[in-house]
Motif scaffolding. Structure first.
Motif, PDB file in Angstrom:
ATOM      1  N   ASN A 239    -146.369 -48.421   9.261  1.00  0.00           N
ATOM      2  CA  ASN A 239    -147.659 -48.483   9.956  1.00  0.00           C
ATOM      3  C   ASN A 239    -148.311 -49.853   9.863  1.00  0.00           C
ATOM      4  OD1 ASN A 239    -147.539 -45.945  10.966  1.00  0.00           O
ATOM      5  ND2 ASN A 239    -148.818 -44.990   9.394  1.00  0.00           N
ATOM      6  N   ILE A 244    -152.725 -49.776  16.083  1.00  0.00           N
ATOM      7  CA  ILE A 244    -153.356 -48.509  15.703  1.00  0.00           C
ATOM      8  C   ILE A 244    -152.826 -47.338  16.532  1.00  0.00           C
ATOM      9  CG2 ILE A 244    -155.347 -48.824  17.234  1.00  0.00           C
ATOM     10  CD1 ILE A 244    -157.028 -47.619  14.859  1.00  0.00           C
ATOM     11  N   LYS A 245    -152.534 -47.583  17.796  1.00  0.00           N
ATOM     12  CA  LYS A 245    -152.088 -46.509  18.679  1.00  0.00           C
ATOM     13  C   LYS A 245    -150.681 -46.029  18.352  1.00  0.00           C
ATOM     14  CE  LYS A 245    -154.565 -46.702  22.983  1.00  0.00           C
ATOM     15  NZ  LYS A 245    -154.649 -47.361  24.270  1.00  0.00           N
ATOM     16  N   ASP A 246    -149.896 -46.914  17.760  1.00  0.00           N
ATOM     17  CA  ASP A 246    -148.497 -46.566  17.502  1.00  0.00           C
ATOM     18  C   ASP A 246    -148.267 -46.078  16.078  1.00  0.00           C
ATOM     19  OD1 ASP A 246    -147.860 -47.323  20.064  1.00  0.00           O
ATOM     20  OD2 ASP A 246    -147.577 -49.416  19.498  1.00  0.00           O
ATOM     21  N   ARG A 247    -149.335 -46.008  15.292  1.00  0.00           N
ATOM     22  CA  ARG A 247    -149.149 -45.580  13.906  1.00  0.00           C
ATOM     23  C   ARG A 247    -148.702 -44.124  13.826  1.00  0.00           C
ATOM     24  NH1 ARG A 247    -154.630 -48.343  11.808  1.00  0.00           N
ATOM     25  NH2 ARG A 247    -153.960 -50.469  12.216  1.00  0.00           N
ATOM     26  N   LEU A 248    -147.908 -43.859  12.805  1.00  0.00           N
ATOM     27  CA  LEU A 248    -147.386 -42.507  12.616  1.00  0.00           C
ATOM     28  C   LEU A 248    -148.255 -41.751  11.625  1.00  0.00           C
ATOM     29  CD1 LEU A 248    -143.648 -43.512  12.092  1.00  0.00           C
ATOM     30  CD2 LEU A 248    -144.709 -42.727  14.214  1.00  0.00           C
ATOM     31  N   LEU A 249    -148.523 -40.503  11.916  1.00  0.00           N
ATOM     32  CA  LEU A 249    -149.228 -39.654  10.958  1.00  0.00           C
ATOM     33  C   LEU A 249    -148.206 -39.066   9.987  1.00  0.00           C
ATOM     34  CD1 LEU A 249    -151.600 -37.848  13.442  1.00  0.00           C
ATOM     35  CD2 LEU A 249    -152.280 -39.419  11.634  1.00  0.00           C
ATOM     36  N   VAL A 251    -147.576 -36.215   9.178  1.00  0.00           N
ATOM     37  CA  VAL A 251    -146.942 -34.982   9.641  1.00  0.00           C
ATOM     38  C   VAL A 251    -145.681 -35.292  10.465  1.00  0.00           C
ATOM     39  CG1 VAL A 251    -148.262 -34.736  11.785  1.00  0.00           C
ATOM     40  CG2 VAL A 251    -147.421 -32.714  10.637  1.00  0.00           C
ATOM     41  N   MET A 313    -144.241 -38.556  17.507  1.00  0.00           N
ATOM     42  CA  MET A 313    -145.672 -38.850  17.388  1.00  0.00           C
ATOM     43  C   MET A 313    -146.344 -38.722  18.755  1.00  0.00           C
ATOM     44  SD  MET A 313    -148.130 -39.762  15.323  1.00  0.00           S
ATOM     45  CE  MET A 313    -149.727 -39.473  16.079  1.00  0.00           C
ATOM     46  N   LEU A 316    -146.526 -35.118  19.805  1.00  0.00           N
ATOM     47  CA  LEU A 316    -147.529 -34.368  19.042  1.00  0.00           C
ATOM     48  C   LEU A 316    -148.942 -34.651  19.561  1.00  0.00           C
ATOM     49  CD1 LEU A 316    -147.953 -32.553  16.500  1.00  0.00           C
ATOM     50  CD2 LEU A 316    -148.400 -34.661  15.255  1.00  0.00           C
ATOM     51  N   ARG A 317    -149.229 -35.921  19.771  1.00  0.00           N
ATOM     52  CA  ARG A 317    -150.563 -36.276  20.288  1.00  0.00           C
ATOM     53  C   ARG A 317    -150.798 -35.646  21.650  1.00  0.00           C
ATOM     54  NH1 ARG A 317    -152.459 -42.475  20.027  1.00  0.00           N
ATOM     55  NH2 ARG A 317    -154.416 -41.634  20.770  1.00  0.00           N
TER      56      ARG A 317
ATOM     57  N   VAL B  42    -154.855 -35.756  13.926  1.00  0.00           N
ATOM     58  CA  VAL B  42    -154.697 -36.377  15.245  1.00  0.00           C
ATOM     59  C   VAL B  42    -156.072 -36.713  15.832  1.00  0.00           C
ATOM     60  CG1 VAL B  42    -153.932 -35.993  17.612  1.00  0.00           C
ATOM     61  CG2 VAL B  42    -152.469 -35.317  15.716  1.00  0.00           C
ATOM     62  N   MET B  45    -157.247 -39.787  14.163  1.00  0.00           N
ATOM     63  CA  MET B  45    -156.551 -40.960  14.682  1.00  0.00           C
ATOM     64  C   MET B  45    -157.155 -41.377  16.026  1.00  0.00           C
ATOM     65  SD  MET B  45    -152.556 -41.406  15.416  1.00  0.00           S
ATOM     66  CE  MET B  45    -151.969 -42.922  16.159  1.00  0.00           C
ATOM     67  N   VAL B  49    -158.761 -44.929  16.991  1.00  0.00           N
ATOM     68  CA  VAL B  49    -158.299 -45.685  18.167  1.00  0.00           C
ATOM     69  C   VAL B  49    -159.500 -46.009  19.072  1.00  0.00           C
ATOM     70  CG1 VAL B  49    -156.941 -45.535  20.290  1.00  0.00           C
ATOM     71  CG2 VAL B  49    -155.948 -44.758  18.139  1.00  0.00           C
ATOM     72  N   GLU B  52    -161.618 -48.814  17.604  1.00  0.00           N
ATOM     73  CA  GLU B  52    -160.962 -50.116  17.755  1.00  0.00           C
ATOM     74  C   GLU B  52    -161.129 -50.651  19.167  1.00  0.00           C
ATOM     75  OE1 GLU B  52    -157.149 -51.117  14.939  1.00  0.00           O
ATOM     76  OE2 GLU B  52    -157.016 -51.469  17.066  1.00  0.00           O
ATOM     77  N   GLU B  61    -154.843 -49.111   8.413  1.00  0.00           N
ATOM     78  CA  GLU B  61    -154.744 -47.716   8.015  1.00  0.00           C
ATOM     79  C   GLU B  61    -155.414 -47.453   6.661  1.00  0.00           C
ATOM     80  OE1 GLU B  61    -150.830 -46.204   7.299  1.00  0.00           O
ATOM     81  OE2 GLU B  61    -151.308 -44.283   8.223  1.00  0.00           O
TER      82      GLU B  61
END
Lengths: 418, 83
Positions: A239, A244-249, A251, A313, A316-317, B42, B45, B49, B52, B61
């Motif tokens: 990460n 920020i948009k491509d970060r993995l949660l 889960v 990811m 999921l989103r 989610v 997040m 986003v 930002e 993070e």
């Protein structure tokens, strides 16, 4: 002649109200096109068609409420379609098999005999179906499955390669819009056709499914504690170099590890229907998503095992966003082969879930928290996550469940391979 | 130059976008957003986003915990923007 029937969009659905048709008589439809929007106790769902053909007649009017299995439209199959008989069978079965997605309803072709003729290509039933759908000749593929058989991943690879190379044949002249585009093109404003039902109806639907589960499914429960240090460390370094948009949660690696573990313990991935255990090859992970107005729903990420972490990811989103907006597709509502419930966000240490029939297992994810951890005679502090498995004892035994949790644990110790 | 009120307005707009039924008028600025609006990871997040993009700041993070409450969010972002 194919009959398009009111599908069963969940174990708890008895009838549905047609909200709108997305097609009219004379329209050409392709497998997977969304042709109708149906209102259930839980939500408005976009319903796909499972055969190619031409819409001949619409039998149900928008606003009508009809029982599951009612013929809603007549779709004339293309006479020269070799898959006609097969797809028709699927359509007919859809009415009688409760809550099972098309994958489950389809009678798998019999396995090739042990000494099949040399020209018969060894391939899994799912791979055959995918190949047929995409018009790929199995003989042209390099097998990577067990015993030199072609598996779904081989076909997917070929599909991707074909896509990259550009279409080999021009699309049919009267091609309908792709399923993904159809709603935007043909639908009124989303508010008019989507959105979740009132909390009471949703509650009743959940009550029915959960009561059925506890009445019919002899659950067994297992849990294991997983050291998450390696996975979280990997996630952090991944990460750090992502926007920020491509970060993995967190889960996401969990879901990926679940999908990979199911490949090793496939017995847990599938259904119990008609007194028979029916493991499925496609790994469609249902994600329990709570709705703010109350209730929950568990739509599926389809073919989760074939997705990389970034694709997972994104999926999921997308799934969560559309679930909250009430914009799910029928396949997502019916195709889950297992469910994952993640209550870790809410701070509970472990969860032992109720299996969603006709599935045979449910994976529970608890909160990752710092815990004392003894290893090699030393005591340390580690981020620890408790994973649980609820299994249907009719379909599997504790042995398979234990193997699954052990595999999941091992996968999470090697995050770079996820 | 953005005031604390500007930041608050942007944050509330983003929350309302993620959770349309949220009663942002009566939000407790010192309580965790997660508790008040059933935010899951989610949602959170998407919240980060949104901040930002709208405020043109970079939120690593490891700073996510500082965004947990509206007050924390405003203080953190104000310091970021003023820097």
């Amino acid at each position: 002649m194919g009959e398009f029937r009111m599908p069963s969009l969940g174990a708890d659905m008895e009838s549905g109200t047609l909200l709108e048709w997305r097609v009219k008589p004379g329209d050409r439809v392709k497998r997977r096109d969304i042709i109708a929007v149906v209102d259930t106790d839980k939500a408005a769902i976009e319903v796909e068609v499972y055969e190619d053909g031409v819409v001949e007649e619409l039998l149900v009017k928008p606003g009508e409420k009809v029982p599951v299995g009612t013929v809603m439209a007549i779709i004339r199959s293309d006479a020269d379609q070799p898959r006609e008989a097969e797809t028709k069978a699927v359509g007919a079965e859809q009415a009688t098999t409760e809550a099972a997605p098309p994958r489950a309803q389809k009678k798998e072709p019999p396995a090739p005999p042990p000494e099949s003729p040399a020209e018969r290509v060894k391939a899994s039933p799912y791979a055959r179906r995918l190949a047929a759908e995409h018009g790929i000749d199995l003989k042209t593929l390099v097998p990577s499955g067990p015993h030199e058989s072609i598996c779904a991943a081989d076909v997917k690879q070929a599909v991707e390669a074909a896509k990259a190379a550009g279409p080999e044949e021009p699309p049919p002249v009267a091609a309908p819009p792709r399923a993904e585009e159809a709603p935007a093109a043909a639908a009124p404003a989303p508010e008019e056709v989507s959105g979740w039902k009132d909390p009471e109806a949703m509650r009743r639907a959940i009550a029915k499914a959960m009561a059925r589960s506890k009445r019919e499914i002899p659950h067994y429960y297992l849990q294991t504690r997983v050291d998450m240090r390696r996975t979280l460390g990997w996630l952090e370094s991944e990460n750090r170099r992502r926007s920020i948009k491509d970060r993995l949660l967190p889960v996401v690696p969990l879901l990926k590890a679940v999908a990979m573990s199911l490949q090793e313990v496939p017995e847990l991935n599938g259904y119990w229907i008609d007194d028979r255990h029916q493991p499925q090859e496609a790994i469609n992970i249902g994600i329990a998503i709570s709705l703010r107005q109350g209730g929950l729903i568990a739509p599926a990420i389809l073919d989760a095992d074939l997705l990389g972490v970034d694709e997972l990811m994104a999926a999921l989103r997308d799934l969560i966003t559309r679930t909250r907006d009430g914009r799910l597709k029928s396949a997502e509502m019916t195709a889950a082969t297992i469910t994952v419930t993640n209550l870790g966000d809410l701070g509970v240490e472990s969860v032992f879930g109720v299996i969603y029939p006709p599935q045979v297992a449910l994976v529970g994810i608890g909160k990752t928290m710092e815990q004392p951890w003894a290893e090699n005679g030393l005591l340390g502090v580690r981020p620890v996550m408790t994973a649980s498995l609820s299994g249907d004892h009719r379909a599997t035994d504790g042995l398979q469940g234990a193997r699954f949790l052990d595999t999941l644990n091992r996968r999470l110790q090697e995050p770079s391979k996820l | 130059m953005q005031s604390e009120d500007d930041i608050k307005k942007v944050a509330l707009e983003i929350i309302a976008g993620i959770a349309p039924e949220a009663d942002v008028e009566h939000l407790d600025p010192s309580d965790r957003l997660r508790n008040q609006f059933d935010f899951d990871s989610v949602d959170f997040m998407n919240f980060a986003v949104g901040l930002e993009e709208q405020l043109n700041v970079n939120i690593p993070e490891e700073d996510y915990p500082k965004l947990a409450t509206l007050n924390g969010c405003i203080a953190y972002l104000k310091a970021k923007i003023d820097r």
